[in-house]
Design a protein around this motif. Structure first.
Motif, PDB file in Angstrom:
ATOM      1  N   ARG A  31      71.384  58.135  13.531  1.00 53.52           N
ATOM      2  CA  ARG A  31      70.043  57.722  12.781  1.00 53.52           C
ATOM      3  C   ARG A  31      70.037  56.778  11.651  1.00 53.52           C
TER       4      ARG A  31
ATOM      5  N   SER B   8      67.314  62.958  19.566  1.00 54.01           N
ATOM      6  CA  SER B   8      67.244  63.850  18.462  1.00 54.01           C
ATOM      7  C   SER B   8      68.389  64.621  18.301  1.00 54.01           C
TER       8      SER B   8
ATOM      9  N   GLU C 291      71.392  62.792  16.824  1.00 52.90           N
ATOM     10  CA  GLU C 291      71.102  62.567  15.553  1.00 52.90           C
ATOM     11  C   GLU C 291      71.587  63.530  14.589  1.00 52.90           C
ATOM     12  N   ASN C 292      71.010  64.794  14.971  1.00 55.95           N
ATOM     13  CA  ASN C 292      71.311  66.093  14.093  1.00 55.95           C
ATOM     14  C   ASN C 292      72.648  66.759  14.385  1.00 55.95           C
TER      15      ASN C 292
ATOM     16  N   LYS D 268      73.518  68.328  17.183  1.00 51.89           N
ATOM     17  CA  LYS D 268      73.269  69.400  17.881  1.00 51.89           C
ATOM     18  C   LYS D 268      73.898  69.151  19.320  1.00 51.89           C
TER      19      LYS D 268
END
Length: 75
Positions: free
Chosen positions: A11, A42, A45-46, A48
């Motif tokens: 990110r 996403s 970036e997290n 996960k």
């Protein structure tokens, strides 16, 4: 002790280049032929979901960075 996954810095790199998630996904597809959705991006970036070697390389090609730049590993 098990090796833990590092923090994903994608990110920060993406934003420093002035790119949205949509733009990065589009450029990855255009430049490498690899499809990455914004939902998947996403998750990367997290921290996960880990990137596969192919996804990591494709992102690096577009962002002009190395695979080592994408993660901050705990010591």
């Amino acid at each position: 002790m098990a090796l833990s996954r590092g923090k994903c810095l994608l990110r920060y790199i993406r934003q420093s280049k002035g790119l949205t998630q949509e733009t990065l996904c589009s450029r990855v597809l255009d430049k490498t032929g690899l499809s990455i959705s914004t939902v998947m991006l996403s998750q990367f970036e997290n921290t996960k979901r880990p990137m596969s070697p192919e996804q990591m390389r494709a992102v690096c090609i577009v962002l002009k960075c190395t695979e080592a730049d994408l993660y901050e590993w705990p010591l």
